[in-house]
Each structure stands twice: as C-alpha cells, then as structure tokens.
Design an enzyme around this catalytic site. Sequence first.
Site, PDB file in Angstrom:
ATOM      1  N   ALA A  38       0.837  -1.212   0.000  1.00  0.00           N
ATOM      2  CA  ALA A  38       0.000   0.000   0.000  1.00  0.00           C
ATOM      3  C   ALA A  38       0.874   1.264   0.000  1.00  0.00           C
ATOM      4  CB  ALA A  38      -0.919  -0.011   1.221  1.00  0.00           C
ATOM      5  N   PRO A  39       0.404   2.329  -0.676  1.00  0.00           N
ATOM      6  CA  PRO A  39      -0.890   2.481  -1.348  1.00  0.00           C
ATOM      7  C   PRO A  39      -0.925   1.992  -2.801  1.00  0.00           C
ATOM      8  CG  PRO A  39       0.258   4.566  -1.365  1.00  0.00           C
ATOM      9  CD  PRO A  39       1.143   3.610  -0.606  1.00  0.00           C
ATOM     10  N   GLY A  40       0.184   1.430  -3.303  1.00  0.00           N
ATOM     11  CA  GLY A  40       0.130   0.800  -4.622  1.00  0.00           C
ATOM     12  C   GLY A  40       0.923   1.460  -5.719  1.00  0.00           C
ATOM     13  N   LYS A  69       4.196   1.587  -6.270  1.00  0.00           N
ATOM     14  CA  LYS A  69       5.244   0.706  -6.788  1.00  0.00           C
ATOM     15  C   LYS A  69       4.648  -0.603  -7.336  1.00  0.00           C
ATOM     16  CE  LYS A  69       8.599   2.758  -3.643  1.00  0.00           C
ATOM     17  NZ  LYS A  69       7.613   3.675  -3.015  1.00  0.00           N
ATOM     18  N   GLU A  89      -0.308  -6.610   2.044  1.00  0.00           N
ATOM     19  CA  GLU A  89      -0.519  -5.459   2.923  1.00  0.00           C
ATOM     20  C   GLU A  89      -1.211  -5.935   4.197  1.00  0.00           C
ATOM     21  OE1 GLU A  89      -0.500  -2.320   4.935  1.00  0.00           O
ATOM     22  OE2 GLU A  89       0.514  -2.264   2.982  1.00  0.00           O
ATOM     23  N   ARG A 144      -5.304   0.388   4.988  1.00  0.00           N
ATOM     24  CA  ARG A 144      -4.455   0.744   3.852  1.00  0.00           C
ATOM     25  C   ARG A 144      -4.728  -0.101   2.609  1.00  0.00           C
ATOM     26  NH1 ARG A 144       0.199   3.560   4.321  1.00  0.00           N
ATOM     27  NH2 ARG A 144       1.480   2.035   3.215  1.00  0.00           N
ATOM     28  N   ASP A 185       0.102 -10.377   7.387  1.00  0.00           N
ATOM     29  CA  ASP A 185       1.480 -10.095   7.756  1.00  0.00           C
ATOM     30  C   ASP A 185       2.349 -10.921   6.815  1.00  0.00           C
ATOM     31  OD1 ASP A 185       4.083 -10.251   8.936  1.00  0.00           O
ATOM     32  OD2 ASP A 185       3.231  -9.709  10.875  1.00  0.00           O
ATOM     33  N   ASP A 238       9.846  -2.275   0.023  1.00  0.00           N
ATOM     34  CA  ASP A 238       9.830  -0.843   0.316  1.00  0.00           C
ATOM     35  C   ASP A 238       9.368  -0.754   1.763  1.00  0.00           C
ATOM     36  OD1 ASP A 238      10.073   1.933  -0.512  1.00  0.00           O
ATOM     37  OD2 ASP A 238       7.892   2.013  -0.325  1.00  0.00           O
ATOM     38  N   CYS A 276      11.833   5.509   2.347  1.00  0.00           N
ATOM     39  CA  CYS A 276      11.750   6.969   2.158  1.00  0.00           C
ATOM     40  C   CYS A 276      12.388   7.633   3.376  1.00  0.00           C
ATOM     41  CB  CYS A 276      10.315   7.431   1.938  1.00  0.00           C
ATOM     42  SG  CYS A 276       9.157   6.888   3.209  1.00  0.00           S
TER      43      CYS A 276
END
Length: 335
Positions: A146-148, A150, A168, A173, A195, A212, A265
């Site tokens: 999420a949120p999608g 990538k 996810e 999310r 999970d 990510d 990030c």
Amino acid sequence: MSTIENYIKKYDKVFEISPSLKAIELSRKYGFLDYMVERYLHIFRHEAEDFLYSCNFPLKKSIRCNTLKIDCDKLESRMEQKGFELEKVSWLKHGYIVKKAPPKPSLGATIEYLQGYYYIQGLASMVPAYVLNPSSSDIVLDMAAAPGGKTTQLSQIMNNEGLIVAVEKSRLRIASLLSNISRLGARNVLLLRSDVRTLEKTTLSFDKILLDAPCSGEGLIPEDQSRKTKTSLDDLKRFSFTQLQLISTAYKLLKKGGELVYSTCSIAPEEDEMIVNFAIEELGMKTIKISGYPAENGIVEYNGVSFNEEVSNCIRFYPHKNGTEGFFVCHLKKC
C-alpha cells in the site's frame, strides 16, 4: 538471543548519539530534534545546513505516466490542454515534473487521473521498481504494497504479464491499494491482506522481491514538517528491528539467484545501510551496483561504525542535492 538481537547488540553504537553544541544550535534554528541534527552533521558534514534549509520547501509535484492505459505523448498533450506544463525527467522512463498547474482542476481531480492515466508519485520513489526491473515471466513479491504506487509500476514494467503478489497487513491501507490497482488497470496482481511473515509457512518462493520497508519517513520532511520532531531515537531502533525482520523474511522467500530491492523513504543509516549490512554479513547476500541515477553512494562509515564496503553500491537521494524526497535504494542478490 536471536540473530537479529545479536546483530543490533553488535552495532548498538549506531544508536549512541550525543548532540553537540553545533547540533543543538542548528536544531533550534530549523526546528528539528537535536539528535537528528547531530546525525546530519555526521552524514553531510559541511553541507548539513544546506540540507536543513532545503527541508523548509515543498518539492515540485511529479507524476508517472501509466502506459498500461495511455501513450505518454498523448498524456502530455491532454495535460497541456488543461493548462499543466510537464517536463520529462531524463533518468526516469515514465517520470514527469509538473512545472506549472492551473488553478483548477487539481492534479488529483483530472479526468486523466481518475481514468488511471497517471499516478502522483515522488521522483525517487519511482526508482526501486525500475532497479528491480522484473520480466513478464517473473513471479514477484511486493512485501509492503500500500498504497500501490510501486505495485502498479511493477505491473507496468511487466506489461501486465507474470504475477505480482502484493501483501498489505493493514485493513485500512488495503482499500487504497485495491483502488489504485483497479484505477491503473494492473491485472497481474494477487492481493493478500496478511502479515508478510506468514508466507514463510508456505512453499511459495519468488524470482524478485520489492521490500519498500515501513520506516520513519525521514526523507519526507519537505512534504511533512511534523517529521522534524516525530521520531525519537527509540522509535528509530524499533523501525530498524522491524526492517531486519522483514529483510530476513525476504531472504527466506527469495529463490536462489533471485533479486531483492530494499528501499525506504528515509535517509537514516539506521534504517538503510545498517539493514543492508545485515543482509550482507548475516544472510550472505551480495549487492548489485546501481547506476544511471543522479544519486549519492551508500554510506560506508557512520557515527564511528564501519559497514561492509558493498553498501557503497546502494544509492541515496536528497532534496538539497537531487531535488527529490530523501530516499534510499539497494539492489541485492541471493547467492
């Protein structure tokens, strides 16, 4: 004690931060937590204040043209007719900076957006999927989907062929993930609310994996000023622990000879090089050098701690150097 706990204990010095007078002075000037500024002095040295200053200004908006739905030349033309001025980014195949926008409609309210012709996405955020570069015959795992952005970019690269398992954990999310997959026309995605660590109990294995990782978001300060004071040193340690668990799971689920892209990030070495160093030292993975992007090399030495030289093959993006969000990307192979 687990391998991860032993590893954190071995590298505990990474988390021992004593803010200097210089860090305290700069933290008051720019509104950051003082321990964060001390780390920036380690990372940037004489450029630390340039970085702190740059975080006060929002980044230029950017979009990824979605070739599953439209030709990029046609998208440029349609957006220009609406009063948007797009500039192609030379180092991103489908990336554009929005140089000018009309008062209305907003970037997220155009017909083109609603039809899935583009996705609003940070420039550096587009890099991990290109680095992973899955083929149309690959079975790919997107571990925290999420949120999608990538996930749908992987579909685009694969031309809607092969298979992406997008995982996810959050029920909240997963709604945005499902919405974006549908809007952008990504049809080779199998969505799983779970999970990701539960996949270790299955016989599934993957050719390529994108991790990510959930992180502090320390690279997003130009877009969210609250992140200047949001993450404590203890929070950072908890993020690191989770990231080490996730990269261990990725290793188990990856086929021999398979490839993993690890990204965040965040510009925190505690969430970046320290995690990749674990993959190298404890899991026996090898880094693959990333080239073709205007980015800095991974950090080999930080706060008196030396990492494996291979982490220099990873790349880092910064707002004051690259005009992007702060971002980290590393390409790894299971030997």
